[in-house]
Design an enzyme around this catalytic site. Structure first.
Site, mmCIF file in Angstrom:
data_model
loop_
_atom_site.group_PDB
_atom_site.id
_atom_site.type_symbol
_atom_site.label_atom_id
_atom_site.label_comp_id
_atom_site.label_asym_id
_atom_site.label_seq_id
_atom_site.Cartn_x
_atom_site.Cartn_y
_atom_site.Cartn_z
ATOM 1 C CG HIS A 109 -4.080 1.061 2.502
ATOM 2 N ND1 HIS A 109 -3.293 0.050 1.993
ATOM 3 C CD2 HIS A 109 -5.107 1.210 1.627
ATOM 4 C CE1 HIS A 109 -3.822 -0.395 0.865
ATOM 5 N NE2 HIS A 109 -4.924 0.293 0.614
ATOM 6 C CG HIS A 117 4.602 0.956 -4.517
ATOM 7 N ND1 HIS A 117 3.338 0.427 -4.548
ATOM 8 C CD2 HIS A 117 5.232 0.479 -5.627
ATOM 9 C CE1 HIS A 117 3.201 -0.342 -5.618
ATOM 10 N NE2 HIS A 117 4.330 -0.318 -6.286
ATOM 11 C CG ASP A 131 11.245 -4.031 -5.559
ATOM 12 O OD1 ASP A 131 10.325 -3.263 -5.885
ATOM 13 O OD2 ASP A 131 11.223 -5.273 -5.793
ATOM 14 C CG HIS A 145 0.406 0.533 0.806
ATOM 15 N ND1 HIS A 145 -0.015 0.302 2.109
ATOM 16 C CD2 HIS A 145 1.217 1.620 0.858
ATOM 17 C CE1 HIS A 145 0.505 1.214 2.908
ATOM 18 N NE2 HIS A 145 1.266 2.024 2.176
HETATM 19 P P1 AMP Z 1 4.361 -2.347 -8.699
HETATM 20 O O1 AMP Z 1 4.399 -3.382 -9.784
HETATM 21 O O2 AMP Z 1 4.657 -0.957 -9.181
HETATM 22 O O3 AMP Z 1 3.074 -2.430 -7.906
HETATM 23 O O4 AMP Z 1 5.559 -2.701 -7.729
HETATM 24 C C1 AMP Z 1 5.463 -3.594 -6.689
HETATM 25 C C2 AMP Z 1 6.863 -3.901 -6.241
HETATM 26 O O5 AMP Z 1 6.798 -4.443 -4.929
HETATM 27 C C3 AMP Z 1 7.605 -4.909 -7.113
HETATM 28 O O6 AMP Z 1 8.786 -4.303 -7.626
HETATM 29 C C4 AMP Z 1 7.924 -6.048 -6.141
HETATM 30 O O7 AMP Z 1 9.189 -6.615 -6.388
HETATM 31 C C5 AMP Z 1 7.854 -5.360 -4.805
HETATM 32 N N1 AMP Z 1 7.524 -6.206 -3.659
HETATM 33 C C6 AMP Z 1 6.478 -7.058 -3.519
HETATM 34 N N2 AMP Z 1 6.479 -7.623 -2.303
HETATM 35 C C7 AMP Z 1 7.533 -7.107 -1.633
HETATM 36 C C8 AMP Z 1 8.072 -7.286 -0.328
HETATM 37 N N3 AMP Z 1 7.510 -8.129 0.560
HETATM 38 N N4 AMP Z 1 9.185 -6.590 0.003
HETATM 39 C C9 AMP Z 1 9.763 -5.751 -0.879
HETATM 40 N N5 AMP Z 1 9.298 -5.532 -2.115
HETATM 41 C C10 AMP Z 1 8.208 -6.200 -2.493
HETATM 42 ZN ZN ZN Z 2 -1.616 -0.888 2.673
#
Ligand code: AMP
Ligand code: ZN
Length: 119
Positions: A46, A100, A30, A98
């Site tokens: 996706h 995760h 992250d 997306h």
């Molecule tokens: P959520 O709030 O559950 O949608 O989590 C999204 C997560 O994606 C957050 O913890 C961000 O820090 C992480 N994030 C966003 N962009 C990136 C990126 N380019 N590379 C790695 N993590 C990312």
């Molecule tokens: Zn996607």
């Protein structure tokens, strides 16, 4: 999806610190870690969120892959303790649409959650 940041990571179009990968899923650090270990596990294809996963004919296969990823990450980080978190929907804190799973290890989140509940 062409404008999805995690699709771009899955396809190697933007960089990420990849720590685990199979044909179907990829796991990377992250960008803003909340713990010593904070890895995102995503399907390469996706899907917006858990609701879309629930409707997908790939659901069993992908959840099996996620389980295997947790075990690979446990080996990688020499632990058996982790939180696996999915935020589904904007009101639940989802900011990247997306699918995760946050694999978080190295902090006691239960203490933080208990403290937040008392605040
Ligand atoms: P959520 O709030 O559950 O949608 O989590 C999204 C997560 O994606 C957050 O913890 C961000 O820090 C992480 N994030 C966003 N962009 C990136 C990126 N380019 N590379 C790695 N993590 C990312
Ligand atoms: Zn996607």
């Amino acid at each position: 999806m062409s404008d999805c940041i995690f699709c771009k990571i899955a396809h190697g179009e933007i960089p990420a610190e990849v720590v685990y990968e199979t044909d179907k899923i990829i796991a990377f650090n992250d960008l803003h870690p909340v713990a010593p270990v904070h890895v995102l596990i995503i399907p390469k294809a996706h899907l917006a969120d858990m609701n879309e996963l629930a409707s997908s004919d790939q659901r069993a296969e992908l959840m099996e892959e996620v389980l295997q990823a947790t075990q690979a990450l446990c080996k990688l980080y020499h632990t058996r303790s982790f939180n696996l978190i999915n935020n589904c929907g904007q009101e639940a804190g989802q900011s990247v649409f997306h699918l995760h799973f946050h694999f978080i290890s190295g902090v006691d989140l239960t203490q933080k959650i208990a403290a937040a509940a008392q605040a």
